[in-house]
Scaffold this motif. Structure first.
Motif, short mmCIF file in Angstrom:
data_model
loop_
_atom_site.label_atom_id
_atom_site.label_comp_id
_atom_site.label_asym_id
_atom_site.label_seq_id
_atom_site.Cartn_x
_atom_site.Cartn_y
_atom_site.Cartn_z
N SER A 7 0.85 -1.19 0.00
CA SER A 7 0.00 0.00 0.00
C SER A 7 0.89 1.24 0.00
O SER A 7 2.12 1.14 0.07
N ASP A 8 0.27 2.40 -0.10
CA ASP A 8 1.01 3.65 -0.09
C ASP A 8 1.17 4.24 1.31
O ASP A 8 1.64 5.36 1.46
N MET A 9 0.78 3.48 2.32
CA MET A 9 0.91 3.96 3.69
C MET A 9 2.37 3.90 4.14
O MET A 9 3.05 2.89 3.92
N PRO A 10 2.87 4.96 4.76
CA PRO A 10 4.27 4.96 5.20
C PRO A 10 4.65 3.77 6.06
O PRO A 10 5.76 3.24 5.94
N ASP A 11 3.76 3.32 6.96
CA ASP A 11 4.08 2.17 7.81
C ASP A 11 4.30 0.91 6.99
O ASP A 11 5.20 0.11 7.28
N ASP A 12 3.47 0.69 5.96
CA ASP A 12 3.64 -0.48 5.12
C ASP A 12 4.94 -0.41 4.33
O ASP A 12 5.64 -1.42 4.15
N VAL A 13 5.26 0.77 3.84
CA VAL A 13 6.52 0.95 3.11
C VAL A 13 7.70 0.67 4.04
O VAL A 13 8.65 -0.04 3.67
N ALA A 14 7.64 1.21 5.25
CA ALA A 14 8.73 1.01 6.21
C ALA A 14 8.88 -0.46 6.57
O ALA A 14 10.01 -0.98 6.64
N ASN A 15 7.76 -1.16 6.79
CA ASN A 15 7.84 -2.58 7.15
C ASN A 15 8.45 -3.41 6.03
O ASN A 15 9.29 -4.28 6.27
N MET A 16 8.01 -3.15 4.80
CA MET A 16 8.53 -3.91 3.67
C MET A 16 10.03 -3.65 3.49
O MET A 16 10.82 -4.58 3.32
N ALA A 17 10.42 -2.39 3.49
CA ALA A 17 11.83 -2.06 3.30
C ALA A 17 12.70 -2.62 4.42
O ALA A 17 13.78 -3.17 4.18
N TYR A 18 12.21 -2.51 5.66
CA TYR A 18 12.98 -3.00 6.80
C TYR A 18 13.15 -4.52 6.72
O TYR A 18 14.23 -5.07 7.00
N THR A 19 12.09 -5.22 6.34
CA THR A 19 12.15 -6.68 6.24
C THR A 19 13.22 -7.11 5.26
O THR A 19 14.07 -7.97 5.55
N TRP A 20 13.20 -6.52 4.08
CA TRP A 20 14.16 -6.91 3.05
C TRP A 20 15.57 -6.44 3.37
O TRP A 20 16.54 -7.17 3.12
N LYS A 21 15.71 -5.26 3.92
CA LYS A 21 17.04 -4.78 4.28
C LYS A 21 17.67 -5.67 5.33
O LYS A 21 18.86 -6.01 5.27
N THR A 22 16.87 -6.08 6.32
CA THR A 22 17.38 -6.96 7.35
C THR A 22 17.80 -8.30 6.76
O THR A 22 18.85 -8.85 7.10
N ALA A 23 16.96 -8.83 5.85
CA ALA A 23 17.29 -10.10 5.21
C ALA A 23 18.58 -10.00 4.39
O ALA A 23 19.43 -10.90 4.44
N ILE A 24 18.73 -8.93 3.64
CA ILE A 24 19.94 -8.74 2.84
C ILE A 24 21.16 -8.65 3.73
O ILE A 24 22.21 -9.25 3.45
N ASP A 25 21.07 -7.89 4.81
CA ASP A 25 22.20 -7.75 5.73
C ASP A 25 22.56 -9.10 6.36
O ASP A 25 23.74 -9.45 6.49
N ARG A 26 21.54 -9.87 6.76
CA ARG A 26 21.81 -11.17 7.37
C ARG A 26 22.39 -12.14 6.34
O ARG A 26 23.29 -12.93 6.66
N CYS A 27 21.90 -12.07 5.13
CA CYS A 27 22.42 -12.92 4.06
C CYS A 27 23.89 -12.58 3.80
O CYS A 27 24.73 -13.48 3.64
N HIS A 28 24.20 -11.31 3.76
CA HIS A 28 25.58 -10.89 3.51
C HIS A 28 26.50 -11.37 4.62
O HIS A 28 27.62 -11.82 4.37
N ALA A 29 26.02 -11.31 5.86
CA ALA A 29 26.84 -11.74 6.99
C ALA A 29 27.03 -13.26 6.98
O ALA A 29 28.11 -13.75 7.33
N ALA A 30 25.99 -14.00 6.57
CA ALA A 30 26.06 -15.46 6.61
C ALA A 30 26.76 -16.06 5.40
O ALA A 30 27.27 -17.18 5.46
N GLY A 31 26.78 -15.32 4.29
CA GLY A 31 27.42 -15.83 3.08
C GLY A 31 26.71 -17.07 2.56
O GLY A 31 25.48 -17.16 2.58
N PRO A 32 27.47 -18.08 2.11
CA PRO A 32 26.86 -19.28 1.53
C PRO A 32 26.06 -20.10 2.54
O PRO A 32 25.33 -21.02 2.16
N ASN A 33 26.18 -19.79 3.83
CA ASN A 33 25.44 -20.52 4.85
C ASN A 33 24.03 -19.99 5.06
O ASN A 33 23.30 -20.48 5.90
N TRP A 34 23.67 -18.95 4.30
CA TRP A 34 22.35 -18.34 4.47
C TRP A 34 21.25 -19.35 4.19
O TRP A 34 21.25 -20.03 3.16
N GLN A 35 20.31 -19.47 5.11
CA GLN A 35 19.19 -20.40 4.96
C GLN A 35 17.83 -19.68 5.01
O GLN A 35 16.82 -20.32 5.24
N GLY A 36 17.83 -18.40 4.82
CA GLY A 36 16.56 -17.66 4.93
C GLY A 36 16.33 -17.32 6.38
O GLY A 36 17.11 -16.63 7.01
#
Length: 259
Positions: free
Chosen positions: A225-254
């Motif tokens: 949706s265009d609501m700021p909270d929804d935008v923030a939640n979506m961006a935060y979720t993916w940013k956190t996942a990307i950061d965790r993936c980068h830290a885990a490298g090939p061991n990333w399991q989602g």
């Protein structure tokens, strides 16, 4: 089940080195630009829309503020010229001139004639070309040559084999979309063997190491949706996942559920 490592070895013989993925996020207003920036989006893409003169001026003032807000936090803003297709050539050329003056970091364009105009008159602003549905390494390479595309946004429905070939053979940043019919799934993988074998249930987050290893530069997410909270939640979720993936490298399991 074919592992990501095995799949990678079969489709990307000359893959570039893995790099940290960037997060792109669509925003509909200056308020959602700020929400995406605060949640960690590296790039925020907002559409240019024609409005009555007074409303248009007010929105442009707010957009100018959003550009400054993003830059102060080390983020980048893209003006999307592909959403409103009924603009006259004069309106589009004025919008591009305004975007350059305001310090937008890139223009997202689907119209090749408009991209050629930008490359000729405003060569300093990077172009993010929204690729056609039939994109392949050859056409992606031509886009790079014709308009010096800084980034190519590949369509939703593309196989991993096609994606890997484009990344390996085109000297431009490649961005993919995480948007799909089901939250958490990437439609770009709809016709690769893993996706079909699992009947479309593979979590997009498990693809992050593979996407990075074949040379994908950024993943773009589209809030529900265009609501700021929804935008923030979506961006935060993916940013956190990307950061965790980068830290885990090939061991990333989602291990990070989508909101």
């Amino acid at each position: 089940m074919m592992s990501s490592a095995l799949l990678h070895s079969t489709i990307a013989p000359a893959a570039p080195q893995s790099a940290r993925l960037q997060l792109g996020c669509l925003a509909a207003s200056p308020a959602t630009v700020r929400a995406a920036v605060d949640a960690g989006a590296d790039w925020v893409r907002i559409a240019f829309r024609s409005q009555p003169p007074l409303m248009h001026a007010a929105r442009n003032n707010r957009l100018s503020g959003a550009v400054r807000y993003a830059h102060k936090r080390g983020r980048k803003l893209v003006l999307d010229m592909a959403v409103q297709t009924d603009l006259s050539w004069q309106e589009r050329s004025h919008a591009i001139s305004w975007a350059v003056e305001q310090g937008f970091d890139a223009l997202a364009i689907a119209d090749l004639s408009l991209a050629l105009y930008c490359a000729t008159h405003y060569p300093s602003i990077p172009l993010h070309i929204i690729a056609p549905a039939d994109i392949c390494p050859r056409t992606a390479h031509l886009l790079k040559l014709q308009v010096n595309a800084a980034r190519i946004l590949v369509p939703h429905y593309i196989s991993l084999a096609q994606l890997a070939a484009i990344c390996a053979n085109v000297n431009a940043e490649i961005e993919v979309s995480a948007a799909g019919p089901v939250p958490g799934q990437m439609s770009l993988t709809c016709n690769d063997p893993c996706y079909l074998a699992e009947q479309g249930t593979r979590d997009a987050l498990l693809r992050l190491p593979l996407l990075a290893s074949i040379g994908v530069h950024a993943i773009q997410v589209e809030p529900r949706s265009d609501m700021p909270d929804d935008v923030a939640n979506m961006a935060y979720t993916w940013k956190t996942a990307i950061d965790r993936c980068h830290a885990a490298g090939p061991n990333w399991q989602g291990g990070f559920n989508m909101m």
